[in-house]
Write a protein that holds these residues in place. Structure first.
Motif, short mmCIF file in Angstrom:
data_model
loop_
_atom_site.label_atom_id
_atom_site.label_comp_id
_atom_site.label_asym_id
_atom_site.label_seq_id
_atom_site.Cartn_x
_atom_site.Cartn_y
_atom_site.Cartn_z
N LEU A 114 14.54 43.85 2.15
CA LEU A 114 15.49 43.85 1.05
C LEU A 114 15.88 42.42 0.68
O LEU A 114 16.05 41.56 1.54
N LYS A 115 16.02 42.18 -0.62
CA LYS A 115 16.43 40.86 -1.09
C LYS A 115 17.95 40.74 -1.23
O LYS A 115 18.48 39.63 -1.31
N SER A 116 18.62 41.89 -1.26
CA SER A 116 20.07 41.87 -1.35
C SER A 116 20.62 43.22 -0.91
O SER A 116 19.89 44.22 -0.89
N LEU A 117 21.88 43.24 -0.54
CA LEU A 117 22.57 44.48 -0.22
C LEU A 117 23.41 44.87 -1.43
O LEU A 117 24.05 44.01 -2.05
N PRO A 118 23.43 46.15 -1.77
CA PRO A 118 24.25 46.58 -2.92
C PRO A 118 25.73 46.42 -2.62
O PRO A 118 26.18 46.49 -1.47
N ASP A 119 26.53 46.21 -3.68
CA ASP A 119 27.97 46.08 -3.52
C ASP A 119 28.60 47.32 -2.90
O ASP A 119 29.69 47.24 -2.32
N GLU A 120 27.90 48.48 -3.01
CA GLU A 120 28.44 49.73 -2.46
C GLU A 120 28.70 49.62 -0.97
O GLU A 120 29.53 50.36 -0.42
N HIS B 28 15.09 41.45 9.70
CA HIS B 28 13.82 41.26 9.00
C HIS B 28 13.96 41.64 7.52
O HIS B 28 13.32 42.55 7.02
N SER B 29 14.83 40.90 6.85
CA SER B 29 15.03 41.09 5.41
C SER B 29 14.75 39.76 4.70
O SER B 29 14.39 38.76 5.33
N LYS B 30 14.93 39.76 3.40
CA LYS B 30 14.83 38.53 2.61
C LYS B 30 16.19 38.16 2.02
O LYS B 30 16.27 37.44 1.02
N ILE B 31 17.24 38.66 2.64
CA ILE B 31 18.59 38.44 2.14
C ILE B 31 19.03 37.00 2.40
O ILE B 31 18.94 36.51 3.52
N PHE C 234 19.43 31.71 4.04
CA PHE C 234 20.62 32.52 4.34
C PHE C 234 21.79 31.66 4.80
O PHE C 234 21.64 30.75 5.62
N GLU C 235 22.96 31.98 4.28
CA GLU C 235 24.20 31.34 4.70
C GLU C 235 25.30 32.39 4.81
O GLU C 235 25.31 33.38 4.08
N ARG D 275 32.95 42.36 16.51
CA ARG D 275 32.73 42.11 17.93
C ARG D 275 31.40 41.40 18.19
O ARG D 275 31.25 40.71 19.21
N HIS D 276 30.43 41.59 17.28
CA HIS D 276 29.09 41.05 17.51
C HIS D 276 28.54 40.48 16.19
O HIS D 276 28.40 41.22 15.22
N LEU D 277 28.22 39.20 16.18
CA LEU D 277 27.63 38.55 15.01
C LEU D 277 26.32 37.91 15.44
O LEU D 277 26.31 36.96 16.24
N LYS D 278 25.21 38.45 14.92
CA LYS D 278 23.88 37.96 15.28
C LYS D 278 23.18 37.50 14.00
O LYS D 278 23.00 38.28 13.07
N VAL D 279 22.80 36.21 13.98
CA VAL D 279 22.14 35.65 12.80
C VAL D 279 20.91 34.85 13.25
O VAL D 279 20.83 34.37 14.37
N PHE D 280 19.96 34.74 12.34
CA PHE D 280 18.77 33.91 12.57
C PHE D 280 17.98 33.89 11.27
O PHE D 280 17.86 34.91 10.60
#
Length: 604
Positions: free
Chosen positions: A360-366, A380-383, A408-409, A421-426
């Motif tokens: 996915l390139k973006s998450l919907p506002d919903e 494993h997205s393109k966000i 990504f930022e 409680r859990h924030l995982k980024v890469f």
């Protein structure tokens, strides 16, 4: 079993009361009164007859599902088990009458509790958007409905069946064990009995194990976070739900219902026949697994839906959805991506949303309207950025955006996620580091912070996050290393630490590089590791083993990647009594053993 889904509803009520104590103070007495009535229900459905009927139903379901691939011996075992369960039930009276009465009553109770839980979820959705008089009126209405639920529970209890006398449950189980032991003749029936005897929360945990997609490996850590988010772990003051979830996973492993990966102990799989046993009860527990080759229509009652190989198979789903797992080998089609947006618009009750390899390139506002959402995974997205509405997710516990888009930022909106409680980024760019906003230490519930860059003042701020249990820092360099070391020393509850050094771009671009371009580790001798540390990863050109490593008595896993050691590390590692796992991928040992790349050392 009947008593178990009663308990889960009680956990949900108590969780709401703990999280929204200030809002629900006016209806606290109604919640406690209903909880007391449910205790009475749970005590009644603990009658041994309910256990034997549940066991028989499960054995029949497994036989029906697995019959085409069972051997004659396996079929005979299952038929024998069903006959023995009928024999036990017959002691309490007419088998068919008891079965019919109890099944009807349990079904009525279950439907009512499902409706009650849905009402609680809807109330939370409604009250979050209200203030002042509107909120007071909704709370008063909620209190009245709690009293109605209490009355309905009493009415159902007044209609409870009378199963008659029965042997105590321990005698029944001992009787069955005496006839089905773990030998070659009765091993299958023994597995079924072990599965039936699982506590309900462990049984549901195993279902989530089967449902949880994982092209990149099913990890214990991810499962722990999902189990907590799905409400399968009771929240108790002073206790971490993650510890209880980990304990449940270890129980399943010890009973042979989960198997650890031979090469990566963090990953697991569900062995047969326990996988088949789980499949046989999925519909009854409101699970529905869909795959690319499946023609089945998702049941309207399904609350937990895993869709594997979902390139073109996402269809509209009901508003009862509580958990949605979507995985794809090569990303989602445009049609499936559009349908996903519609699904999220309707699924207001969803608590777990896991999207893996969807590209996915973006998450919907919903997404920002899913106020019950506790787990959001988009690995494993393109966000490259999250929608601003993400800051509305006041109940979000896990945000996993590993392997996101190159640019990504994290925006300041993440600082509004008070329950995180859990924030995982890469991100698969440069050193994989993601910059987090200043003020990250305001997240007082944060236990996991992984994939971050600690420069720009973040290293110092980390020293205030004493509740952290897992920290992974990337692109570490001399300009903030000392500040980071000083902060990590203050994190006395830390269990997992990973430090990855920045890459030397010139060396990394060189075809002659044998170390993947990693820079030399800033001096580690001034570092004092937290005393409870169990896992440590040092990725970069480590030239000498720090002396303090020899005193880390709780260390079980040590990763030394791309190091340039000039000595045999076992001279220090021999003092680590609990060390079990020592991968050394890409390490270059230059002196005593000649120029050769090492993959691992043998632990003495």
């Amino acid at each position: 079993m009947a008593g178990s889904f009663v308990t889960l509803f009680q956990w949900r009520l108590n969780s709401v009361l703990v999280q929204e104590n200030e809002i629900l103070l006016a209806v606290k007495d109604q919640i406690l009164s209903l909880d007391s009535k449910l205790d009475e229900v749970g005590s009644f459905v603990g009658h041994p007859v309910f256990w034997t009927l549940h066991a028989r139903e499960m054995a029949e379901s497994f036989l029906k599902l697995s019959e085409p691939k069972l051997t004659k011996k396996g079929k005979d075992q299952m038929m024998s088990l069903i006959r023995q369960l009928d024999e036990v039930t017959r002691v309490a009276g007419d088998v068919e009458r008891i079965r019919a009465c109890c099944q009807t009553w349990v079904s009525e109770l279950r439907v009512m509790l499902h409706e009650a839980k849905d009402y609680v979820d809807n109330f939370i959705i409604k009250v979050y958007g209200q203030t002042g008089q509107d909120q007071k009126e909704s709370i008063a209405e909620f209190g009245s409905e709690l009293e109605n639920i209490n009355t309905r529970v009493s009415q159902i209890m007044n209609r409870r069946p009378q199963p008659g006398a029965s042997p105590v449950l321990e005698e029944i189980q001992q009787f069955l064990r005496s006839r089905f032991s773990f030998d070659e003749e009765t091993a299958l029936a023994s597995c079924v009995l072990n599965y039936i005897n699982l506590p309900y929360d462990l049984k549901l945990s195993l279902l989530f194990c089967c449902a949880f997609p994982g092209y990149y490996g099913k990890t214990k850590g991810a499962l722990v976070r999902v189990l907590v988010a799905a409400g399968l772990i009771q929240e108790k003051p002073g206790e971490l739900m993650e510890d209880k979830a980990q304990e449940n996973i270890e129980k399943l492993i010890n009973q042979g219902m989960l198997e650890e990966d031979e090469y990566d102990w963090d990953c697991f799989r569900v062995p047969i026949p326990y996988y088949d046993l789980s499949l046989s009860v999925m519909n009854a527990e409101d699970f529905f697994i869909s795959t690319a080759n499946s023609d089945s229509i998702i049941l309207p009652t399904a609350r937990h839906v895993p869709i594997h190989d979902a390139e073109n198979t996402i269809t509209n789903m009901n508003s009862l959805l509580h958990s949605l797992f979507v995985s794809a080998k090569d990303g989602l089609s445009k049609a499936s991506s559009d349908c996903l947006e519609t699904v999220l618009y309707n699924a207001k009750r969803v608590q777990v949303l896991d999207l893996e390899n969807t590209q996915l390139k973006s998450l919907p506002d919903e997404v920002g309207k899913l106020v019950n959402l506790r787990y959001l995974g988009v690995r494993h997205s393109k966000i490259n950025e999250l929608p601003e509405s993400i800051s509305n997710l006041q109940n979000l516990q896990t945000l996993d955006i590993s392997w996101s888009g190159y640019e990504f930022e994290l925006s300041n909106g993440v600082l509004n996620l008070a329950q995180l409680r859990h924030l995982k980024v890469f991100r698969p760019m440069n050193d994989g580091e993601v910059r987090v906003p200043r003020g990250i230490s305001r997240l007082r519930n944060l236990q996991t912070l992984e994939g971050i860059y600690a420069g720009g003042g973040i290293a110092k701020e980390l020293g205030n996050m004493t509740q952290l249990r897992s920290l992974k820092v990337r692109c570490l360099s001399d300009d903030h290393a000392d500040e980071l070391y000083a902060s990590v020393t203050k994190l006395t509850g830390l269990r997992n630490l990973s430090l990855t050094i920045e890459r030397n771009r010139i060396a990394y671009d060189s075809s002659d590089s044998d170390d993947n371009g990693y820079s030399v580790f800033p001096c580690l001798e001034t570092f004092s590791p937290p005393p409870l540390l169990q896992r440590l990863k040092l990725c970069g050109r480590l030239t000498e083993m720090p002396v303090w490593l020899g005193s880390m008595e709780n260390l079980t896993k040590l990763y030394l990647c791309y190091s340039h050691l000039s000595e045999n590390p076992t001279t220090i590692l021999q003092f680590l009594p609990n060390l079990k796992y020592l991968p050394m991928g890409g390490c270059l040992q230059r002196e005593a053993y000649g120029n050769r790349v090492l993959q691992s050392w043998r632990i003495p």
